[in-house]
Scaffold this active site. Sequence first.
Site, short mmCIF file in Angstrom:
data_model
loop_
_atom_site.label_atom_id
_atom_site.label_comp_id
_atom_site.label_asym_id
_atom_site.label_seq_id
_atom_site.Cartn_x
_atom_site.Cartn_y
_atom_site.Cartn_z
N CYS A 1 2.78 -3.43 5.60
CA CYS A 1 4.13 -3.86 5.97
C CYS A 1 3.93 -5.08 6.84
O CYS A 1 3.54 -4.96 8.01
CB CYS A 1 4.88 -2.77 6.73
SG CYS A 1 6.48 -3.34 7.36
N CYS B 1 6.88 -5.28 9.87
CA CYS B 1 6.81 -4.34 11.01
C CYS B 1 5.66 -3.40 10.72
O CYS B 1 4.53 -3.88 10.65
CB CYS B 1 8.15 -3.66 11.28
SG CYS B 1 9.00 -2.95 9.87
N SER B 2 5.90 -2.14 10.55
CA SER B 2 4.79 -1.23 10.25
C SER B 2 5.28 -0.06 9.42
O SER B 2 4.90 1.07 9.67
CB SER B 2 4.13 -0.73 11.54
OG SER B 2 3.69 -1.82 12.31
N CYS B 3 6.13 -0.33 8.44
CA CYS B 3 6.69 0.74 7.63
C CYS B 3 5.56 1.52 6.96
O CYS B 3 4.59 0.94 6.48
CB CYS B 3 7.63 0.16 6.58
SG CYS B 3 9.08 -0.62 7.32
#
Lengths: 210, 303
Positions: free
Chosen positions: A108, A111-113
């Site tokens: 991601c 962000c950090s999905c």
Amino acid sequence: MDKGSTHGHHPQPLPDVALRVKALEALLIDKGLIATDAVDKVAEAYEKDIGPLNGAKVVARAWVDPAYKGRLLKDATAAIAELGFSGMQGEHMVVVENTDKVHNMVVCTLCSCYPWPVLGLPPVWYKAPAYRSRAVIEPRAVLREFGLELDDTREIRVWDSSAELRYMVLPRRPAGTGGMSEQRLAKLVTRESMIGVAEANTPGKARKGA
Amino acid sequence: MLDQLTWTPEIGPAEMLSPPNMIRNGGAGRACLRKPDIFSHQLETIAHSRVLRVGCVCDTQVSFKPLTAALQAVRGVRKMNGVHDLGGMHGFGSVQAERDEPVFHRPWERKVFGIMVATMAQGMYNVDEFRFGIEQMDPVHYLESSYYEHWLETVQKNLIDKGLIKRPELEAKLRGLKKSGSAVVPKRRDPALAERLIEIAHKGDDYMREPLAPHFAAGDRVRARNINPPTHTRLPRYVRGKTGVIERVRGTFVTPDTNAIGKGEQPQPVYSVRFNAKDLWGEQAEGNEVVYIDMWEKYLEPA
């Protein structure tokens, strides 16, 4: 680190961020907007129940049951729910299959999905700028840092989780696992292999990282 | 069609930035978040918020005030080609994986996680507002701080913007804790809320909406539009202006660009789009690589 250390009679000050969290928590409790047990229990769920062992069970089932694998690749959300896994950040799942010709990896960049119901909360490296910046531009170099040297003939597919779809990689079943039970197979499936920065472990290799 | 394709998620004047209906309809609104039926009813009226639809989790009357502060904050921000948009950047070094990493490294990270779930799950802000809050961090602070510190920043910001807490209250609380030395946080029990949060963790939200007819089909060549909105978007910079192929239609989803700034869900079809790495990175691309990105329809134009 987080608690005031009491070396001798001179308590160390708390790190600023830890104190700021306490201030927020205290204020929200004063206002009746949150509760201590609710905050702690939901965090505990991700420490104890919701982690990469869930994803490993999904992968092992797909390895031993071709019909299940077919359903998993067609409608991952429903197939994963068959094993009892669903929830936040896994509402719309996609599973992509590694083969001898294709290697998938998930990132991601914005962000950090990450697919929480099957992999739990993401590790620090997945959330850090090095991985997020490089996975799309030099995935083979990133994989080498994880010890995975991909043959040039193997296509690499990078999945940037920019929307609400969440991705999990179905790694290749390791050689020499023909007679293994689903439970034993699940022990070979690491978190890294389901993100796509590693292959699943071979039977002789100790489980790591999951 | 043309309208759709020329769409740009710009911020309008303040009056065009629609706060939730419940606020528009009645000034300061009050939402009882306790009983599922009442909660559901209120959800109907929070037309512009993407919130969890699995029921009520709160035993409190939560006051929402008009989003003036939030909207002013948004209007003041014109910098959303942000540092969070990291794809393709150089200079961050090698990937450092930690062996046997714990789920949380510090007790405060665990608390931030729980507070975030508890507040977002009660509908105090939506996931797009949450992400937009992180993107508005000072870029230097963003890079220097950890993931859960980003969460702390955006949770605080969103709760302040919605009027649920006030910054001076938070600062006073912090001063009090510093002074006390012991930094003891009061405890409050609410087993029903705890149970609801666990249920939500296992049920999740639903970001899909009534299907709309997609303008593109698998195999169509498309170009990611060259947009540079000053607010939230999920169109990464590294793909803007680049040409790819629709892999498949993913369904109709809430649009983050509008949902993050109080302009409603405005659902659109989302596509998985395949890009050849050479088309993204030119000669520097590694061989035999493709990148798939999920993109809302209005991010795309025919190529």
